[in-house]
Design an enzyme around this catalytic site. Structure first.
Site, PDB file in Angstrom:
ATOM      1  N   GLU A 143      44.788  25.204  48.383  1.00 43.11           N
ATOM      2  CA  GLU A 143      44.084  24.970  47.278  1.00 43.11           C
ATOM      3  C   GLU A 143      43.931  26.573  46.362  1.00 43.11           C
ATOM      4  O   GLU A 143      44.329  27.130  46.703  1.00 43.11           O
ATOM      5  CB  GLU A 143      42.185  24.623  47.359  1.00 43.11           C
ATOM      6  N   ARG A 178      37.022  22.017  48.725  1.00 46.51           N
ATOM      7  CA  ARG A 178      38.442  21.964  47.076  1.00 46.51           C
ATOM      8  C   ARG A 178      39.502  21.660  48.043  1.00 46.51           C
ATOM      9  O   ARG A 178      41.186  21.005  47.648  1.00 46.51           O
ATOM     10  CB  ARG A 178      38.535  24.067  46.231  1.00 46.51           C
ATOM     11  N   SER A 219      44.141  36.790  47.325  1.00 43.65           N
ATOM     12  CA  SER A 219      43.351  36.338  46.548  1.00 43.65           C
ATOM     13  C   SER A 219      43.108  37.668  45.110  1.00 43.65           C
ATOM     14  O   SER A 219      43.194  39.382  45.815  1.00 43.65           O
ATOM     15  CB  SER A 219      41.632  36.729  46.934  1.00 43.65           C
ATOM     16  N   HIS A 299      31.388  41.638  51.753  1.00 47.99           N
ATOM     17  CA  HIS A 299      31.664  40.901  51.533  1.00 47.99           C
ATOM     18  C   HIS A 299      30.930  40.564  49.661  1.00 47.99           C
ATOM     19  O   HIS A 299      30.322  40.001  48.715  1.00 47.99           O
ATOM     20  CB  HIS A 299      32.151  39.088  52.212  1.00 47.99           C
ATOM     21  N   PHE A 306      29.942  41.949  41.650  1.00 44.48           N
ATOM     22  CA  PHE A 306      30.940  41.091  40.365  1.00 44.48           C
ATOM     23  C   PHE A 306      29.549  39.917  39.153  1.00 44.48           C
ATOM     24  O   PHE A 306      29.494  40.802  38.622  1.00 44.48           O
ATOM     25  CB  PHE A 306      31.676  40.234  41.494  1.00 44.48           C
ATOM     26  N   HIS A 323      42.760  33.344  43.375  1.00 38.02           N
ATOM     27  CA  HIS A 323      43.241  32.855  44.897  1.00 38.02           C
ATOM     28  C   HIS A 323      43.788  31.508  45.122  1.00 38.02           C
ATOM     29  O   HIS A 323      43.800  30.984  44.481  1.00 38.02           O
ATOM     30  CB  HIS A 323      41.783  33.027  45.072  1.00 38.02           C
TER      31      HIS A 323
END
Length: 350
Positions: A143, A178, A219, A299, A306, A323
Site C-alpha cells: 500500500e 489499506r 517512509s 515513535h 508532527f 510511505h
C-alpha cells in the site's frame, strides 16, 4: 472520499477495519492508483558499501555502473539514489529501482551484462561491498500513502494514477486497513530468517532466506519547498526527533521486531545531497511495526511532534510526506550480500 483499496482488489471482509464507515480523517491524504493490468511489482535495493572518504570515489563509480545497467532492455521504470552511514561507520550508496512487472525484472537480472558483473568473483576482491535486496510483491501485498496529490515517490511513481482523498488514514492501524490482503488475512509471520551458503562476513557471498509475511516500510519526507516558520520547525524540532527514532530502530530495533533500519538521504548522481530523506525498515511482521508506531516512546515522540507542528501551522504544509508498506510471502524476497560487514541489512537479523 473513497477507499484506499481499489475496486478490483476489494472483496468481502472477514477482518474488520478499525474505523466506522462514517469516520472522517483529520487531514487529507491520497494513494497511488494503477489499473487492474498491474499484477505485481519489483522493488530493488542495490547497494555499494565502502569505508572512509578515500574509498567514496570508487564506490560512486560502482554505483554509476549499476545505474547504467538500468538503461538496458527490461530495466526499471523508476529509480532513486540515496546514501547513509551505518552503525559500523561504513558509507552505503544505494540505488532503489522499481519494475512494474516481475518477468521483465527477471529477464533484466539474468541478462549477461547484469548477471555477469554481479556474479564475477572480482566483486569479492575489489575493496568494496555490494548487496541487493529484492522485494517482489503482488499488488494485494503493498500500500502507498501521500500527503499531496500532485507528486508520487517510490513505487507510486510507476502506478500512473492517483486516488481521490481516502478515508483509511490518520488513525492507528490504518496501514493494515489499506492493504488489500488484510481484508481476509491476518498476515501473521511464520518461520525465521536463515542463511544460505556462507555465513555473513567480509570476503563472502551470503544469501539470506526471508520468511512468510516479513514486512517492509519505506517512509519519506521532502522539505525542499518549505520556508520560514515551517522550515524552522521541521529542521529544528521535527527532524532531530525523527532522526533519534530512526537511530533507535537501527541500534536497538531487534528487541521489538525490527531486523534492520536505514535512515537515508536522497542524492544526485554527482553525490549532491538533496532535501529529501527516508527510512527503510525490515520487520518480522506488520504487527511488530504497528506496536512500535502505536506505543513505543520513540515513535510517539515523532507523531506527537508532527501533530503539534501541523496544528501550529493550521494544517498548511509544504512538507511532503509519503510511505509504502509491503508484506511479503517467503518466495517474494531475495537478499544477497557480497563482501559486506556482517551487520549489513538482513544479515544482522540472523
Amino acid at each position: 472520499m473513497e477507499s484506499a483499496i481499489p475496486g478490483h482488489l476489494t472483496c468481502p471482509r472477514s477482518r474488520e477495519r478499525r474505523i466506522d464507515d462514517d469516520f472522517v480523517p483529520p487531514f487529507p491524504a491520497w494513494v497511488a492508483r494503477a489499473d487492474a493490468s498491474l499484477k505485481d511489482v519489483v522493488m530493488g535495493y542495490f547497494g555499494v558499501q565502502s569505508k572512509g572518504p578515500a574509498a567514496l570515489p570508487k564506490a560512486r563509480a560502482a554505483l554509476q555502473h549499476i545505474v547504467r545497467g538500468f538503461s538496458l532492455v527490461d530495466g526499471p521504470g523508476r529509480h532513486d539514489l540515496a546514501h547513509y552511514v551505518d552503525e559500523a561507520g561504513y558509507d552505503n550508496l544505494i540505488a532503489i529501482a522499481y519494475w512494474d512487472n516481475q518477468p521483465g525484472f527477471a529477464r533484466w537480472q539474468a541478462s549477461p551484462a547484469i548477471d555477469g558483473w554481479w556474479s564475477d568473483e572480482a566483486r569479492l576482491g575489489d575493496g568494496l561491498g555490494y548487496f541487493r535486496e529484492i522485494l517482489s510483491p503482488g499488488t494485494e501485498r503493498f500500500e502507498t500513502l501521500f500527503s499531496t496529490a500532485d507528486r508520487k515517490e517510490g513505487v507510486g511513481a510507476l502506478m500512473g494514477g492517483t486516488s481521490a482523498e481516502i478515508q483509511e488514514h490518520g488513525y492507528w492501524g490504518s496501514m493494515r486497513d489499506r492493504l488489500p490482503i488484510a481484508q481476509t488475512d491476518s498476515i501473521e509471520p511464520s518461520g525465521a530468517l536463515s542463511v544460505r551458503d556462507l555465513a555473513p562476513g567480509p570476503g563472502r557471498r551470503t544469501k539470506i532466506n526471508g520468511h512468510q509475511n516479513l514486512a517492509v516500510i519505506r517512509s519519506g519526507q521532502e522539505w525542499t519547498e518549505t520556508e520560514g516558520k515551517e522550515r524552522d520547525l521541521y529542521l529544528g524540532e521535527m527532524e532531530p526527533i525523527l532522526h533519534a527514532g530512526m537511530d533507535f530502530l537501527r541500534d536497538e530495533g531487534q528487541s521489538i521486531g525490527c531486523y534492520a533500519n536505514r535512515y537515508m538521504r536522497h542524492v544526485e548522481g554527482s553525490g549532491q545531497v538533496l532535501e529529501k530523506s527516508f527510512g527503510l525498515s525490515y520487520w518480522r511482521s506488520l504487527a511488530d511495526m504497528e506496536r512500535w508506531s502505536e506505543s513505543h516512546p520513540t515513535h510517539l515522540a515523532i507523531f506527537g511532534t508532527f501533530m503539534r507542528i501541523v496544528q501550529e501551522l493550521n494544517f498548511q504544509l509544504k512538507l511532503r510526506l509519503y510511505h509504502e508498506v509491503t508484506v511479503l510471502e517467503s518466495g517474494q524476497q531475495d537478499f544477497e550480500y557480497v563482501n559486506c560487514h556482517s551487520k549489513t541489512g538482513l544479515m544482522r537479523g540472523v
